[in-house]
Design a protein around this motif. Structure first.
Motif, short mmCIF file in Angstrom:
data_model
loop_
_atom_site.label_atom_id
_atom_site.label_comp_id
_atom_site.label_asym_id
_atom_site.label_seq_id
_atom_site.Cartn_x
_atom_site.Cartn_y
_atom_site.Cartn_z
N GLU A 116 -8.27 0.98 -6.35
CA GLU A 116 -7.29 2.25 -6.82
C GLU A 116 -8.23 3.61 -6.57
O GLU A 116 -7.96 4.63 -5.99
N ARG A 145 5.49 4.45 -2.52
CA ARG A 145 5.06 4.26 -1.22
C ARG A 145 3.91 4.77 -0.62
O ARG A 145 3.22 3.96 0.05
N THR A 164 0.97 2.86 -2.20
CA THR A 164 0.58 1.60 -1.90
C THR A 164 -0.02 1.46 -0.45
O THR A 164 -0.84 0.78 -0.22
N ARG A 180 -3.38 2.21 -0.62
CA ARG A 180 -4.24 0.85 -1.34
C ARG A 180 -4.32 -0.19 -0.45
O ARG A 180 -5.39 -1.12 -0.17
N ARG A 181 -3.14 -0.49 0.38
CA ARG A 181 -3.32 -1.21 1.19
C ARG A 181 -4.28 -1.19 2.65
O ARG A 181 -5.07 -2.25 3.15
#
Length: 76
Positions: free
Chosen positions: A7, A29, A32, A35-36
């Motif tokens: 994070e 979104r 995310t 993070r990915r």
């Protein structure tokens, strides 16, 4: 890396983007996605490190055979 570290890296990468409005204001979104991307980068680095270690290990000369003699054993 644990989730809080992922994070922190995702947030840091977001913050250096031009036009960043603030991590707390962005939709889930987008967070995310960051993070990915961090997780994918870490996985790629881990894989590269593993390959590097394997190639260094293969490049080293192998240890020779070690023969030990028990000084208490009778010789024939």
């Amino acid at each position: 890396m644990n989730q809080s570290e992922i994070e922190a890296v995702a947030r840091a990468l977001y913050e250096i983007q031009e036009g960043a409005r603030g991590w707390h204001r962005e939709p889930l979104r987008l967070k995310t996605r960051f993070r990915r991307e961090v997780q994918a980068a870490i996985a790629a680095l881990d894989k590269a490190e593993h390959r590097s270690r394997a190639s260094r290990s293969a490049a080293r000369p192998h240890d020779g055979i070690v023969i030990t003699i028990d000084p208490h054993q009778k010789r024939s």
